[in-house]
Scaffold this active site. Structure first.
Site, PDB file in Angstrom:
ATOM      1  N   PRO A 354       0.642  -1.012  -0.139  1.00 17.41           N
ATOM      2  CA  PRO A 354      -0.076  -0.075   0.150  1.00 17.41           C
ATOM      3  C   PRO A 354       0.374   1.125   0.169  1.00 17.41           C
ATOM      4  CG  PRO A 354      -0.030  -0.841   1.981  1.00 17.41           C
ATOM      5  CD  PRO A 354       0.902  -1.872   1.261  1.00 17.41           C
ATOM      6  N   THR A 356       1.071   5.327   0.098  1.00 12.85           N
ATOM      7  CA  THR A 356       0.216   7.057  -0.138  1.00 12.85           C
ATOM      8  C   THR A 356       0.494   7.588  -2.126  1.00 12.85           C
ATOM      9  OG1 THR A 356       0.935   6.226   2.272  1.00 12.85           O
ATOM     10  CG2 THR A 356       0.681   8.568   1.039  1.00 12.85           C
ATOM     11  N   CYS A 439       3.804   2.864  10.392  1.00  7.95           N
ATOM     12  CA  CYS A 439       3.826   4.528   9.434  1.00  7.95           C
ATOM     13  C   CYS A 439       4.466   5.768  10.631  1.00  7.95           C
ATOM     14  CB  CYS A 439       2.309   5.140   9.681  1.00  7.95           C
ATOM     15  SG  CYS A 439       2.026   6.928   8.561  1.00  7.95           S
ATOM     16  N   LYS A 478       1.276  -4.419   9.404  1.00  7.24           N
ATOM     17  CA  LYS A 478       2.174  -3.727   9.117  1.00  7.24           C
ATOM     18  C   LYS A 478       3.186  -3.041  10.605  1.00  7.24           C
ATOM     19  CE  LYS A 478       4.357  -2.356   4.291  1.00  7.24           C
ATOM     20  NZ  LYS A 478       5.110  -1.301   5.491  1.00  7.24           N
ATOM     21  N   HIS A 508       8.411  -4.184   7.682  1.00  5.47           N
ATOM     22  CA  HIS A 508       9.698  -3.239   7.116  1.00  5.47           C
ATOM     23  C   HIS A 508      10.731  -3.096   7.999  1.00  5.47           C
ATOM     24  CE1 HIS A 508       9.944   1.662   5.427  1.00  5.47           C
ATOM     25  NE2 HIS A 508      11.328   0.343   5.248  1.00  5.47           N
ATOM     26  N   GLY A 542      11.468  -4.092   1.871  1.00  5.21           N
ATOM     27  CA  GLY A 542      12.386  -3.413   1.917  1.00  5.21           C
ATOM     28  C   GLY A 542      13.313  -3.345   1.405  1.00  5.21           C
ATOM     29  N   ASP A 543      13.746  -2.293   0.244  1.00  5.90           N
ATOM     30  CA  ASP A 543      14.489  -2.361  -0.991  1.00  5.90           C
ATOM     31  C   ASP A 543      15.113  -3.508  -1.921  1.00  5.90           C
ATOM     32  OD1 ASP A 543      15.921  -0.416   0.489  1.00  5.90           O
ATOM     33  OD2 ASP A 543      17.332  -1.548   1.783  1.00  5.90           O
ATOM     34  N   ALA A 566       7.779  -2.342  -2.500  1.00  6.32           N
ATOM     35  CA  ALA A 566       6.847  -0.764  -3.041  1.00  6.32           C
ATOM     36  C   ALA A 566       7.603   0.563  -3.859  1.00  6.32           C
ATOM     37  CB  ALA A 566       7.148   0.184  -0.637  1.00  6.32           C
ATOM     38  N   ARG A 567       8.200   1.074  -2.756  1.00  5.29           N
ATOM     39  CA  ARG A 567       9.099   2.268  -3.709  1.00  5.29           C
ATOM     40  C   ARG A 567       9.856   1.134  -5.074  1.00  5.29           C
ATOM     41  NH1 ARG A 567      13.666   4.541   0.066  1.00  5.29           N
ATOM     42  NH2 ARG A 567      14.150   2.825   0.267  1.00  5.29           N
TER      43      ARG A 567
END
Length: 701
Positions: A354, A356, A439, A478, A508, A542-543, A566-567
């Site tokens: 998810p 933002t 978060c 999470k 994370h 993560g990464d 994610a990213r």
């Protein structure tokens, strides 16, 4: 625009000319977290303006250059005065009466007498004035019109009106429903008036001793203010059949005169930042069903039926709920045993995190087409959902292509989170509900939610136990490794999280204090996965930026169920294809542009094809481009694969489009958007929400 030296095109430019010999080896560059681009593609960094210049990028119609309007050497910065809710509401009403905002009913039919609200309608009825100011149509086909007799719900207001060819208006066809999880109007009114009953949640909270004097932390809405807003909506022509609420991320359009209560931003929290105005769907879309075209939506018919409450008065709904209250509170057999809960097997599935702002429905559609297996909506704040905020409920919308879909919520107290879970279970079609306890955003943490819960394990226990005991759907969590750097604590809670009732936990590999700095601690994630009970699935996050990273994590720790991406998906959404096909995809600039085109088409379907929908699509496209510029093509690297922490140097691409896509200037992102959505409006400005992605350069914002 980023160009080749001396204005040379990709056909006659030799990337080896005028290049200085590199002074560092690839190994030395990697040690400094700089991407090792091949020397022949390197170029000197472009000249940058003073860091004291404005932090927003402005594109003018005349030369499309960046305007520097607030140079601190010549002009003092004046803080903007915060406007009251009354002022903002008055401005919205005045804007709707302007010639820009044509009455939706009039736009559909072209008949000035078609609007049932006549002079009471909040929108403009001057058809000639609207046509005089309407921008030119965009190139391409209307996303709503095809050869199967479908129609465009925006009619005259559509920016592709010239391609309608007699298909405009609701009378010439029906729009196929492809999105569900809209907020029912009757339910919204109950939430506005604080009359919604949460029977299961209250029963579970009572059984756990989490109710009583001093226990409830539900954020109350001023009932008189809410009723005033609701009554104000009713007095301006809102009805059950014609005018629904916003049905998309920060965007929704009522058919004639509905206006919803307040609204948080995409983060799910109230801010001073002005977001694109809401755009709406019809009442049919808001309810998430059509009755006649269910089979074409891609969602199981039984789920559609469950997602579409009958049109009833809010008070009648409340009365019916009260009838069964006693039976729910007294019948202990209704409480689910953990083994009776539905389970989802995340093992080996590609999970899009998810995200933002950028993880909106159109972006998730792109990722699904590129191979993602599991998708999850953007984080929504529980208090905003319980207040019936349409912009927050828009974050829960689901497309028919999302076959395994969950929503993520965030709250600070057991009662707010539990009641939100029950409400989502009743009103939405989802496969799982994820609770965010990691978060790091200050405004979330300061309210006791997000990663603040990592310092309060007993409250974590109450939230997980209460929510998992209220609904049959799996509850996932999470988290981050801990709150303070160097003080990881999830390993000591991992067994308890499974006992409390969570079906899965995503870790994370950073603390809240780290935010996104340093590398994720995968060794610690492995440690937690090995300690977890068999009933609890553990996912790492993560990464992850290549199939190489995915394979390493899965082989290093077989106990790990999957990895959340994610990213990495923001920068290159085709990472899902790379993992499934086990290859490094040297994607061309043309293929990347086609992905952007797919996103734009999905965005126009979601936010609308009128001017407001086009600009909302442009806004979120620009937010996404602030990430994609960090991608370095495989063919330009001395060492592959690219790592997520590598900072791209200034380089030329293999063609002009690839060079443009590599630019970290907001002005170049705007130019890419103009290739897809036409010229930007006069005095258009854009500053990325996540300013760190622009590397703090002056013209990037």
């Amino acid at each position: 625009m980023a160009e080749s030296p001396a204005g040379l095109t990709s056909q006659n430019w030799n990337p080896t000319q005028d290049q200085q010999q590199p002074t560092a080896t690839p190994e030395q560059l990697i040690a400094k977290s700089i991407a090792p681009v091949k020397p022949q593609f390197l170029r000197p960094p472009p000249s940058r303006a003073s860091q004291n210049d404005t932090t927003s990028s402005t594109v003018s119609d005349s030369n499309n250059d960046i305007s520097k309007s607030n140079n601190t050497n010549t002009t003092s910065v004046v803080a903007k005065e915060k406007k009251s809710k009354r002022q903002l509401k008055r401005e919205r009403q005045q804007e709707k009466k302007s010639s820009v905002n044509l009455c939706p009913e009039l736009a559909k039919t072209g008949d000035v007498n078609s609007c049932p609200y006549k002079n009471n309608c909040r929108f403009n009825h001057d058809l000639e004035a609207f046509k005089a100011q309407k921008p030119e149509d965009l190139e391409g086909e209307c996303p709503f019109v095809n050869g199967e007799g479908s129609c465009c719900p925006y009619g005259l207001a559509c920016r592709f009106y010239g391609t309608h060819k007699g298909h405009d208006g609701v009378r010439n066809g029906k729009k196929q429903i492809s999105e569900i999880n809209g907020l029912n109007k009757d339910v919204q009114k109950l939430l506005w008036k604080n009359k919604m009953k949460f029977l299961k949640a209250d029963s579970v909270l009572k059984s756990l001793g989490l109710t009583g004097p001093g226990k409830s932390k539900v954020k109350k809405v001023n009932e008189e203010e809410v009723e005033k807003v609701a009554d104000d909506n009713d007095s301006h022509g809102t009805n059950e059949n014609g005018c629904g609420d916003g049905g998309s991320e920060s965007a929704g359009k009522s058919d004639c005169a509905a206006e919803v209560l307040g609204g948080g931003d995409v983060d799910g929290v109230l801010t001073d930042e002005v977001r694109p105005q809401k755009k709406a769907k019809s009442a049919v879309e808001v309810n998430g069903c059509s009755g006649e075209e269910v089979n074409g939506s891609g969602i199981p018919e039984k789920d559609i039926e469950n997602n579409c409450p009958l049109e009833t008065e809010p008070e009648l709904v409340a009365d019916k709920l009260e009838v069964i209250a006693d039976s729910v509170e007294t019948d202990g057999s209704l409480k689910l045993h953990p083994r009776e809960k539905k389970l989802i097997d995340f093992r080996g599935k590609l999970y899009l995190a998810p995200l933002t702002t950028v993880g909106n429905l159109p972006f998730r559609r792109v990722c699904k087409a590129l191979g993602a297996d599991v998708t999850c909506g953007e984080m929504a704040m529980c208090t905003n959902l319980l207040q019936g905020q349409a912009s927050e409920w828009a974050l829960l919308r689901r497309h028919s292509s999302e076959d395994l879909f969950g929503v993520q919520i965030c709250g600070a107290y057991p009662d707010t989170v539990t009641r939100t879970v029950e409400l989502i279970d009743q009103e939405c079609t989802v496969d799982f509900i994820d609770i965010n306890m990691g978060c790091p955003i200050d405004i979330v943490v300061n309210k006791g939610a997000g990663s603040s819960l990592l310092t309060k394990p007993m409250r974590m226990k109450s939230i997980i136990e209460a929510t998992s005991g209220t609904v049959e759907k799996p509850i996932t969590v999470k988290v981050r490794t801990g709150y303070f750097e160097g003080k990881n604590r999830i390993d000591s809670l991992i067994v308890d999280i499974g006992k409390w009732g969570a079906s899965a936990v995503t870790i994370h590999g950073r603390t809240r204090q780290q935010r996104y700095s340093k590398l994720a601690d995968w060794a610690y994630i492995y440690q937690c996965a090995r300690k977890a009970p068999d009933s609890l699935q553990v996912l790492g996050n993560g990464d992850v930026f290549s199939y190489f990273d995915w394979n390493n994590h899965k082989s290093d720790c077989p106990e790990l169920s999957s990895c959340m991406i994610a990213r990495g998906a923001l920068i290159k959404p085709w990472i899902f294809t790379e993992i499934k096909e086990q290859r490094h995809w040297d994607i061309s600039s043309g293929e990347r542009l086609n992905i952007l085109k797919d996103y734009v088409r999905s965005g126009l379907e979601h936010w609308g094809s009128d001017t407001k929908g086009v600009e909302t699509t442009r806004h979120f496209l620009l937010e996404w481009l602030s990430y994609t510029c960090r991608y370095v093509p495989v063919g330009l690297l001395d060492v592959i694969p690219q790592r997520l922490n590598w900072r791209p140097p200034s380089y030329y691409g293999r063609d002009d489009l690839e060079t443009l896509m590599a630019s970290d200037s907001a002005a170049d992102w705007v130019r890419i958007s103009e290739m897809l959505l036409g010229k930007v409006p006069d005095a258009f400005t854009f500053a990325p929400k996540h300013k760190s992605n622009a590397y703090d350069r002056a013209e990037n914002g």
